[in-house]
Scaffold this active site. Structure first.
Site, PDB file in Angstrom:
ATOM      1  N   THR A 347       0.841  -1.178   0.000  1.00 41.72           N
ATOM      2  CA  THR A 347       0.000   0.000   0.000  1.00 41.72           C
ATOM      3  C   THR A 347       0.885   1.238   0.000  1.00 41.72           C
ATOM      4  O   THR A 347       2.057   1.161   0.320  1.00 41.72           O
ATOM      5  CB  THR A 347      -0.861  -0.012   1.290  1.00 41.72           C
ATOM      6  OG1 THR A 347      -1.592  -1.220   1.340  1.00 41.72           O
ATOM      7  CG2 THR A 347      -1.800   1.157   1.370  1.00 41.72           C
ATOM      8  N   GLY A 429       1.510  -1.351   4.999  1.00 46.39           N
ATOM      9  CA  GLY A 429       2.053  -2.424   5.811  1.00 46.39           C
ATOM     10  C   GLY A 429       1.074  -3.418   6.389  1.00 46.39           C
ATOM     11  O   GLY A 429       1.367  -4.023   7.415  1.00 46.39           O
ATOM     12  N   GLY A 430      -0.107  -3.624   5.772  1.00 46.78           N
ATOM     13  CA  GLY A 430      -0.989  -4.697   6.184  1.00 46.78           C
ATOM     14  C   GLY A 430      -1.331  -4.642   7.663  1.00 46.78           C
ATOM     15  O   GLY A 430      -1.843  -3.652   8.185  1.00 46.78           O
TER      16      GLY A 430
END
Length: 533
Positions: A347, A429-430
Site C-alpha cells: 500500500t 504495511g498490512g
C-alpha cells in the site's frame, strides 16, 4: 536498508507527504499553482502509481478522509466489489479451495481508486476547486512516458517475488528487463500506462468504468480469463460514507468504516488513552500498545468484513463501555498469548494540507506487492488481488459473493486535536498499519516527540505483513536492550530484525496548527519526502 537522515519539514501555506519524493513534488506543484489539497492528492496519487508500481496502481483501491478547516471529515470508499461471476461455485468448478494470491483468478474485484479520484474531485469542486484533471495527471503522464528510475524497494521486491510473478499475464513484458528484475537505478518506461492516463485526462475518470477505456480493460481481462466483465465496470461507483470516530483525552480521532480495519486503529488508541501511560518509549508505552492491538485485532477478526454482511453496529464498539471492557482485559505486566490469523498487504499512504486548512488523508493499494501480477497489455494497468482476502467458506462477513467488498487493511487516519491542531497520518504495511499509526501518534501527541523523530524511531510489528506468515512480535533492533528484555520477560515472543526495515511500513504525517503553521515528515524506510511552501 541504510537510513536516510530526515528532519521535520516546516511550511506556512501547504504541504504534501508521500513515500516517494516525486509524488510529493507533483502534489506540491498543484498547491503552488493554487490548487487545493484534494487536487494535490490526485496528482500525487497518479504519479505514485507510476513511480512506485510495486506498492500501488490505478488497478487497485483507495480510501479518502477529507476535512475542511474546523469541520469533521467526510470519507470516500473507493473499494472495488467482487465480480458478478465471483461466486463460491465459480471457484469450486475450478477445483480451488482458496482464492489464489496471484494470477487472473485473483483479479476478481473492481479497481476503485480512479472512481475515488473522481468522487474526491467532485467534493473539491463543491469547495471551489477548478484545477482540470488534465493538469493533475501531467506529472504522472510525463513519468510514464519519459521513464522512472527504479527504486531500491522495487528492485528488491521484484527479485524476491519473481517466482510468483514472472509467469503472470503481461508481467514480464512490463516489469522485467530482458527477462530479469530491474536493477536499482535503471530506467523503465510505461507507454501503455501513459496512454491510459492521457485517455483519463481527456475523457474523465468515468471513462475507466463506462467508456472506451472500460471496454479495452475488460477485453484484456477476458483474454486472460479473469472474472470481471463490462457489466461489473458499468455498475461501479465510489461511495461517500460516514467515517468512524472516537473522542479521547487528546482530541477526536477519525478513520474509515468497514470493510477496512479502521475500527482496529481507533480502538488501539482509545484503549491506550485509558491506560494513562506516563512515559514514552517505556515498557508501559510499548507493551500497552501491543496488548491494545491484540484486543482490537480479536474484535476486528470476529466482526469486520463486507458491510452489507455484518450484523453488528461498528460504531457501538467505540462507546465508552465497550472500550473500557477491552481495557479491562489488558494485563499491564504480562503478554496475552498470541498468534491469531493475520492479513498481509502492500500500500501507499499520503497526506496533504492546503493554505485554507483543507486536510486529506489518503491510501491507495493493490494488496500484495504488484497485486495479482496481471498486467493488461492495452492499458498497461497492473490489477490488484484484494479479492484474495475473501474466504471460500460460507457464513462469514468475509465470504466471497458477487458485489461483496473484501476486507481491507487500508485505513487512512486523521485527528482534530484539543490544542487546535489537525493531523493526517498513516502508513502502508498490512497488519502493521494500525500498529505504526499508534506508534507515530502516541509518540508525537502524547509524549511530544518531534514529528520526524516519531516516524524515524524504531518500530514493532505483531503479526505479518509483506506476505510473510510470521505471527510473533518483531522489533527493530534499535530499541533499548532493557526494554527488549522486559518485553521478553512479560511473555512476548520477540524477534529482532534489521533497523529501518521495510517490514515496518512507510509512514508519514502532517500537522497544521491553529495559526496555520505546518509540520510534515516522511519515513526514512521509504523513498519519500514531506514538502511544503
Amino acid at each position: 536498508m541504510a537510513p536516510r537522515t530526515l528532519t521535520t519539514s516546516h511550511a506556512g501555506q501547504g504541504m504534501v507527504t508521500a513515500p516517494h519524493a516525486l509524488a510529493s513534488e507533483a502534489g506540491l506543484r498543484i498547491l503552488q499553482e493554487g490548487g487545493n489539497a484534494i487536487e494535490a492528492m490526485v496528482a500525487a496519487a497518479a504519479t505514485i502509481a507510476v513511480v512506485y508500481p510495486h506498492m500501488n496502481s490505478i488497478g487497485g483501491d483507495g480510501f479518502w478522509l477529507i476535512s475542511r478547516a474546523g469541520t469533521p471529515p467526510i470519507a470516500i470508499d473507493a473499494c472495488g466489489s467482487a465480480a458478478r461471476k465471483a461466486t463460491l461455485a465459480y471457484y469450486a468448478d475450478k477445483k480451488l479451495d482458496a482464492i489464489p494470491a496471484r494470477g487472473p483468478f485473483a483479479a476478481n474485484t473492481m479497481a476503485g481508486t480512479v472512481a475515488g479520484w473522481g468522487a474526491a474531485l467532485a467534493v473539491s469542486q463543491e469547495m471551489g476547486g477548478r484545477m482540470p484533471l488534465a493538469r493533475l495527471l501531467e506529472d504522472a503522464i510525463a513519468r510514464a512516458e519519459q521513464g522512472i528510475t527504479v527504486s531500491e524497494s522495487q528492485a528488491a521486491l521484484t527479485t524476491s517475488k519473481l517466482g510468483e510473478l514472472a509467469l503472470q499475464p503481461g508481467f514480464a513484458q512490463s516489469y522485467l528487463v530482458g527477462g530479469r528484475p530491474p536493477a536499482c537505478g535503471e530506467t523503465m518506461r510505461f507507454p501503455a500506462l501513459a496512454r491510459t492516463l492521457r485517455q483519463l485526462a481527456a475523457k474523465g475518470t468515468q471513462d475507466f468504468y463506462r467508456g472506451e477505456l472500460a471496454r479495452s480493460i475488460t477485453a484484456d481481462l477476458a483474454r486472460c480469463a479473469a472474472p470481471l466483465t463490462l457489466e461489473d465496470f458499468a455498475g461501479y461507483d465510489a461511495q461517500q460514507v460516514a467515517p468512524l470516530s472516537v473522542t479521547t483525552g487528546v482530541g477526536r480521532l477519525y478513520n474509515m468504516p468497514p470493510p477496512t480495519q479502521g475500527l482496529a486503529s481507533l480502538l488501539i488508541l482509545a484503549q491506550f488513552d485509558r491506560l494513562k501511560v506516563a512515559q514514552g518509549e517505556s515498557f508501559d508505552h510499548i507493551h500497552g500498545l501491543i496488548e491494545a492491538t491484540k484486543q482490537a485485532f480479536l474484535l476486528r477478526d470476529k466482526y469486520i468484513g463486507d458491510p452489507s454482511s455484518m450484523t453488528q453496529d461498528v460504531a457501538a464498539f467505540l462507546s465508552d463501555i465497550r472500550v473500557q471492557a477491552l481495557v479491562n482485559r489488558i494485563d499491564r505486566r504480562k503478554a496475552l498469548p498470541w498468534p491469531q490469523p493475520a492479513s498481509p498487504g502492500d500500500t501507499i499512504w499520503m497526506g496533504a494540507i492546503d493554505a485554507a486548512g483543507t486536510a486529506v488523508s489518503f491510501i491507495q493499494s493493490t494488496f500484495f506487492e504488484f497485486g495479482s501480477g496481471v498486467v493488461l497489455p492495452e492499458s498497461g494497468i497492473i490489477w490488484q488481488n484484494r479479492g484474495a482476502s475473501f474466504s471460500l467458506q460460507p457464513g462469514s462477513p468475509r465470504t466471497l459473493g458477487p458485489g461483496r467488498k473484501p476486507f481491507h487493511t487500508l485505513n487512512p487516519a486523521m485527528a482534530h486535536l484539543s490544542d487546535g491542531r489537525c493531523m493526517v497520518y498513516g502508513t502502508m504495511g498490512g497488519e502493521g498499519q494500525p500498529q505504526t499509526q499508534s506508534a507515530v501518534f502516541t509518540r508525537h501527541v502524547y509524549f511530544d516527540e518531534d514529528l520526524q523523530d516519531a516516524i524515524t524511531a524504531p518500530r514493532w510489528l505483531l503479526g505479518r505483513t509483506w506476505g510473510e506468515d510470521k505471527m510473533n512480535l518483531r522489533l527493530e533492533n534499535r530499541f533499548d536492550p532493557a526494554l527488549i528484555a522486559a518485553l521478553r520477560q512479560a511473555g512476548h515472543d520477540v524477534e529482532l530484525i534489521e533497523p529501518y526495515s521495510n517490514t515496518m511500513g512507510h509512514a508519514g504525517a502532517i500537522t497544521r496548527a491553529a495559526d496555520g503553521q505546518l509540520k510534515g515528515a516522511s519515513d526514512p524506510r521509504s523513498d519519500g519526502a514531506a514538502l511544503g511552501y
